[in-house]
Design a protein around this motif. Sequence first.
Motif, PDB file in Angstrom:
ATOM      1  N   ALA A 154       0.831  -1.206   0.000  1.00 36.73           N
ATOM      2  CA  ALA A 154       0.000   0.000   0.000  1.00 36.73           C
ATOM      3  C   ALA A 154       0.863   1.253   0.000  1.00 36.73           C
ATOM      4  O   ALA A 154       0.576   2.215  -0.720  1.00 36.73           O
ATOM      5  CB  ALA A 154      -0.931   0.003   1.208  1.00 36.73           C
ATOM      6  N   VAL A 155       1.925   1.260   0.783  1.00 35.31           N
ATOM      7  CA  VAL A 155       2.799   2.436   0.838  1.00 35.31           C
ATOM      8  C   VAL A 155       3.495   2.645  -0.500  1.00 35.31           C
ATOM      9  O   VAL A 155       3.580   3.758  -1.004  1.00 35.31           O
ATOM     10  CB  VAL A 155       3.836   2.294   1.979  1.00 35.31           C
ATOM     11  CG1 VAL A 155       4.859   3.404   1.917  1.00 35.31           C
ATOM     12  CG2 VAL A 155       3.137   2.316   3.323  1.00 35.31           C
ATOM     13  N   VAL A 156       3.962   1.579  -1.105  1.00 35.29           N
ATOM     14  CA  VAL A 156       4.634   1.690  -2.400  1.00 35.29           C
ATOM     15  C   VAL A 156       3.636   2.112  -3.481  1.00 35.29           C
ATOM     16  O   VAL A 156       3.974   2.898  -4.369  1.00 35.29           O
ATOM     17  CB  VAL A 156       5.334   0.359  -2.764  1.00 35.29           C
ATOM     18  CG1 VAL A 156       5.894   0.406  -4.162  1.00 35.29           C
ATOM     19  CG2 VAL A 156       6.434   0.061  -1.760  1.00 35.29           C
ATOM     20  N   SER A 157       2.403   1.631  -3.399  1.00 32.37           N
ATOM     21  CA  SER A 157       1.412   1.993  -4.417  1.00 32.37           C
ATOM     22  C   SER A 157       0.977   3.456  -4.300  1.00 32.37           C
ATOM     23  O   SER A 157       0.536   4.041  -5.285  1.00 32.37           O
ATOM     24  CB  SER A 157       0.195   1.076  -4.319  1.00 32.37           C
ATOM     25  OG  SER A 157      -0.500   1.302  -3.116  1.00 32.37           O
ATOM     26  N   ILE A 170       6.880   3.279   5.733  1.00 31.04           N
ATOM     27  CA  ILE A 170       5.558   3.425   6.342  1.00 31.04           C
ATOM     28  C   ILE A 170       4.778   4.629   5.820  1.00 31.04           C
ATOM     29  O   ILE A 170       3.595   4.749   6.082  1.00 31.04           O
ATOM     30  CB  ILE A 170       5.641   3.500   7.892  1.00 31.04           C
ATOM     31  CG1 ILE A 170       6.543   4.630   8.334  1.00 31.04           C
ATOM     32  CG2 ILE A 170       6.073   2.176   8.461  1.00 31.04           C
ATOM     33  CD1 ILE A 170       6.508   4.905   9.815  1.00 31.04           C
ATOM     34  N   SER A 171       5.452   5.537   5.110  1.00 33.13           N
ATOM     35  CA  SER A 171       4.715   6.672   4.556  1.00 33.13           C
ATOM     36  C   SER A 171       5.437   7.228   3.341  1.00 33.13           C
ATOM     37  O   SER A 171       6.610   6.940   3.110  1.00 33.13           O
ATOM     38  CB  SER A 171       4.527   7.774   5.604  1.00 33.13           C
ATOM     39  OG  SER A 171       5.760   8.388   5.896  1.00 33.13           O
ATOM     40  N   CYS A 172       4.706   8.050   2.614  1.00 34.11           N
ATOM     41  CA  CYS A 172       5.192   8.636   1.376  1.00 34.11           C
ATOM     42  C   CYS A 172       4.890  10.133   1.439  1.00 34.11           C
ATOM     43  O   CYS A 172       3.794  10.520   1.843  1.00 34.11           O
ATOM     44  CB  CYS A 172       4.445   7.956   0.238  1.00 34.11           C
ATOM     45  SG  CYS A 172       4.709   8.648  -1.368  1.00 34.11           S
ATOM     46  N   SER A 178       9.259   7.545   4.151  1.00 36.61           N
ATOM     47  CA  SER A 178       9.722   7.550   5.542  1.00 36.61           C
ATOM     48  C   SER A 178       9.747   6.118   6.027  1.00 36.61           C
ATOM     49  O   SER A 178       8.869   5.323   5.681  1.00 36.61           O
ATOM     50  CB  SER A 178       8.776   8.367   6.421  1.00 36.61           C
ATOM     51  OG  SER A 178       8.804   9.706   6.023  1.00 36.61           O
ATOM     52  N   LYS A 179      10.757   5.810   6.850  1.00 36.96           N
ATOM     53  CA  LYS A 179      10.902   4.453   7.363  1.00 36.96           C
ATOM     54  C   LYS A 179      10.632   4.430   8.849  1.00 36.96           C
ATOM     55  O   LYS A 179      10.840   5.419   9.555  1.00 36.96           O
ATOM     56  CB  LYS A 179      12.315   3.940   7.095  1.00 36.96           C
ATOM     57  CG  LYS A 179      12.615   3.766   5.618  1.00 36.96           C
ATOM     58  CD  LYS A 179      14.013   3.235   5.417  1.00 36.96           C
ATOM     59  CE  LYS A 179      14.285   3.011   3.946  1.00 36.96           C
ATOM     60  NZ  LYS A 179      15.642   2.492   3.731  1.00 36.96           N
ATOM     61  N   ALA A 180      10.204   3.271   9.341  1.00 36.02           N
ATOM     62  CA  ALA A 180       9.922   3.100  10.765  1.00 36.02           C
ATOM     63  C   ALA A 180      11.227   3.115  11.551  1.00 36.02           C
ATOM     64  O   ALA A 180      12.219   2.522  11.140  1.00 36.02           O
ATOM     65  CB  ALA A 180       9.183   1.790  10.996  1.00 36.02           C
TER      66      ALA A 180
END
Length: 156
Positions: free
Chosen positions: A9-12, A45-47, A28-30
């Motif tokens: 989902a994050v990559v999409s 985890i986020s874009c 962004s990474k955890a």
Amino acid sequence: WYQRRVREAVVSTQSTGEQLSGQEPCFSKARYTVRSFGIRRNEKISCWCTVRGAKAEEILERGLKVKEYELWRGCFSEEGNFGFGIDEHIDLGIKYDPSIGIYGMDFYVVLSRPGYRVRYRRKQKARLGTQHKVTKEEAQKWFQTKFDGILTNKKN
């Protein structure tokens, strides 16, 4: 299974970020593993995208149109920044893609006057005077005049 779905989902969301901003988004990474959320350390985890100038105003205009140019007074920080969120990214005019689905999106606006870089540059850093900083009231006034916005006392 769930973790794989979250990673996908994050990559999409990257394609949506590219469509909206016209540039390649960052991830962004955890920082650490949270088992209850199913997040591992260093997992995407986020874009996000940083947009400036006319393009930023255009994207902000689309986001505010979804909110009907109405923001809660609590959206504004003491430093003159403000942010808000939308529930469905397709409200921005992005075509629905069944492989991505529907998800929310946050907007955060940082207002500063020319010369603000003095505070952060490497050589000859200096403090900013209080007159140079953007206050909460100035940010609210900018929002009201620039976008004919409405400030409410109730949270949406």
